[in-house]
Design a protein around this motif. Structure first.
Motif, PDB file in Angstrom:
ATOM      1  N   MET A   1     -55.765 -76.596 -44.406  1.00  0.00           N
ATOM      2  CA  MET A   1     -55.318 -76.081 -43.140  1.00  0.00           C
ATOM      3  C   MET A   1     -54.114 -76.904 -42.664  1.00  0.00           C
ATOM      4  O   MET A   1     -54.140 -78.121 -42.641  1.00  0.00           O
ATOM      5  CB  MET A   1     -56.435 -76.137 -42.101  1.00  0.00           C
ATOM      6  CG  MET A   1     -55.936 -75.742 -40.768  1.00  0.00           C
ATOM      7  SD  MET A   1     -57.029 -75.130 -39.496  1.00  0.00           S
ATOM      8  CE  MET A   1     -58.382 -76.203 -39.412  1.00  0.00           C
ATOM      9  N   THR A   2     -53.050 -76.227 -42.289  1.00  0.00           N
ATOM     10  CA  THR A   2     -51.837 -76.874 -41.807  1.00  0.00           C
ATOM     11  C   THR A   2     -51.973 -77.166 -40.316  1.00  0.00           C
ATOM     12  O   THR A   2     -52.300 -76.280 -39.533  1.00  0.00           O
ATOM     13  CB  THR A   2     -50.615 -75.969 -42.040  1.00  0.00           C
ATOM     14  OG1 THR A   2     -50.538 -75.631 -43.418  1.00  0.00           O
ATOM     15  CG2 THR A   2     -49.335 -76.648 -41.622  1.00  0.00           C
ATOM     16  N   THR A   3     -51.696 -78.396 -39.923  1.00  0.00           N
ATOM     17  CA  THR A   3     -51.741 -78.748 -38.506  1.00  0.00           C
ATOM     18  C   THR A   3     -50.420 -78.367 -37.841  1.00  0.00           C
ATOM     19  O   THR A   3     -49.411 -78.129 -38.519  1.00  0.00           O
ATOM     20  CB  THR A   3     -51.981 -80.258 -38.308  1.00  0.00           C
ATOM     21  OG1 THR A   3     -50.832 -80.970 -38.801  1.00  0.00           O
ATOM     22  CG2 THR A   3     -53.241 -80.731 -39.023  1.00  0.00           C
ATOM     23  N   LEU A   4     -50.435 -78.334 -36.511  1.00  0.00           N
ATOM     24  CA  LEU A   4     -49.208 -78.047 -35.782  1.00  0.00           C
ATOM     25  C   LEU A   4     -48.150 -79.102 -36.090  1.00  0.00           C
ATOM     26  O   LEU A   4     -46.990 -78.779 -36.321  1.00  0.00           O
ATOM     27  CB  LEU A   4     -49.488 -77.996 -34.279  1.00  0.00           C
ATOM     28  CG  LEU A   4     -48.280 -77.741 -33.380  1.00  0.00           C
ATOM     29  CD1 LEU A   4     -47.593 -76.433 -33.722  1.00  0.00           C
ATOM     30  CD2 LEU A   4     -48.703 -77.767 -31.924  1.00  0.00           C
ATOM     31  N   LYS A   5     -48.538 -80.362 -36.139  1.00  0.00           N
ATOM     32  CA  LYS A   5     -47.594 -81.443 -36.456  1.00  0.00           C
ATOM     33  C   LYS A   5     -46.970 -81.231 -37.831  1.00  0.00           C
ATOM     34  O   LYS A   5     -45.760 -81.407 -38.003  1.00  0.00           O
ATOM     35  CB  LYS A   5     -48.271 -82.802 -36.384  1.00  0.00           C
ATOM     36  CG  LYS A   5     -47.303 -83.948 -36.680  1.00  0.00           C
ATOM     37  CD  LYS A   5     -47.927 -85.293 -36.506  1.00  0.00           C
ATOM     38  CE  LYS A   5     -47.040 -86.466 -36.767  1.00  0.00           C
ATOM     39  NZ  LYS A   5     -45.789 -86.309 -37.416  1.00  0.00           N
ATOM     40  N   GLN A   6     -47.765 -80.852 -38.815  1.00  0.00           N
ATOM     41  CA  GLN A   6     -47.233 -80.619 -40.160  1.00  0.00           C
ATOM     42  C   GLN A   6     -46.240 -79.462 -40.156  1.00  0.00           C
ATOM     43  O   GLN A   6     -45.205 -79.527 -40.824  1.00  0.00           O
ATOM     44  CB  GLN A   6     -48.365 -80.336 -41.143  1.00  0.00           C
ATOM     45  CG  GLN A   6     -49.215 -81.545 -41.444  1.00  0.00           C
ATOM     46  CD  GLN A   6     -50.471 -81.187 -42.221  1.00  0.00           C
ATOM     47  OE1 GLN A   6     -51.047 -80.113 -42.052  1.00  0.00           O
ATOM     48  NE2 GLN A   6     -50.902 -82.108 -43.073  1.00  0.00           N
ATOM     49  N   ALA A   7     -46.549 -78.407 -39.418  1.00  0.00           N
ATOM     50  CA  ALA A   7     -45.642 -77.254 -39.359  1.00  0.00           C
ATOM     51  C   ALA A   7     -44.337 -77.633 -38.672  1.00  0.00           C
ATOM     52  O   ALA A   7     -43.250 -77.240 -39.123  1.00  0.00           O
ATOM     53  CB  ALA A   7     -46.319 -76.094 -38.627  1.00  0.00           C
ATOM     54  N   ILE A   8     -44.428 -78.418 -37.596  1.00  0.00           N
ATOM     55  CA  ILE A   8     -43.221 -78.857 -36.893  1.00  0.00           C
ATOM     56  C   ILE A   8     -42.413 -79.801 -37.770  1.00  0.00           C
ATOM     57  O   ILE A   8     -41.186 -79.691 -37.854  1.00  0.00           O
ATOM     58  CB  ILE A   8     -43.581 -79.501 -35.539  1.00  0.00           C
ATOM     59  CG1 ILE A   8     -44.012 -78.401 -34.565  1.00  0.00           C
ATOM     60  CG2 ILE A   8     -42.425 -80.308 -34.987  1.00  0.00           C
ATOM     61  CD1 ILE A   8     -44.518 -78.905 -33.236  1.00  0.00           C
ATOM     62  N   ASP A   9     -43.072 -80.722 -38.445  1.00  0.00           N
ATOM     63  CA  ASP A   9     -42.372 -81.667 -39.325  1.00  0.00           C
ATOM     64  C   ASP A   9     -41.667 -80.959 -40.477  1.00  0.00           C
ATOM     65  O   ASP A   9     -40.697 -81.477 -41.029  1.00  0.00           O
ATOM     66  CB  ASP A   9     -43.339 -82.717 -39.876  1.00  0.00           C
ATOM     67  CG  ASP A   9     -43.793 -83.714 -38.820  1.00  0.00           C
ATOM     68  OD1 ASP A   9     -43.171 -83.789 -37.738  1.00  0.00           O
ATOM     69  OD2 ASP A   9     -44.796 -84.419 -39.082  1.00  0.00           O
TER      70      ASP A   9
END
Length: 67
Positions: free
Chosen positions: A1-9
């Motif tokens: 599962m991709t976190t919001l932080k990972q998607a933003i990064d």
């Protein structure tokens, strides 16, 4: 599962603007969840102009799918 932080990064600045991918766990059908879209827009705005004042409120309208 991709976190919001990972998607933003994972967002990339390109010649034409910003580019990123909507992970499946942040999608609802063929588009991204509204809060996810708003979070990406806020992040990109803050990165595009570091002299912006602090965000005090926001009103977001969605007129079409993000992806």
């Amino acid at each position: 599962m991709t976190t919001l932080k990972q998607a933003i990064d994972a967002l990339e600045l390109t010649e034409d603007g910003w580019r990123g991918t909507v992970p499946e766990n942040w999608a609802q059908g063929r588009t991204a969840y509204g809060g996810f879209s708003a979070a990406l827009a806020l992040h990109v705005a803050q990165q595009s102009d570091v002299a912006l004042p602090p965000l005090r409120s926001a009103q977001v309208s969605f007129i079409g799918p993000l992806s």
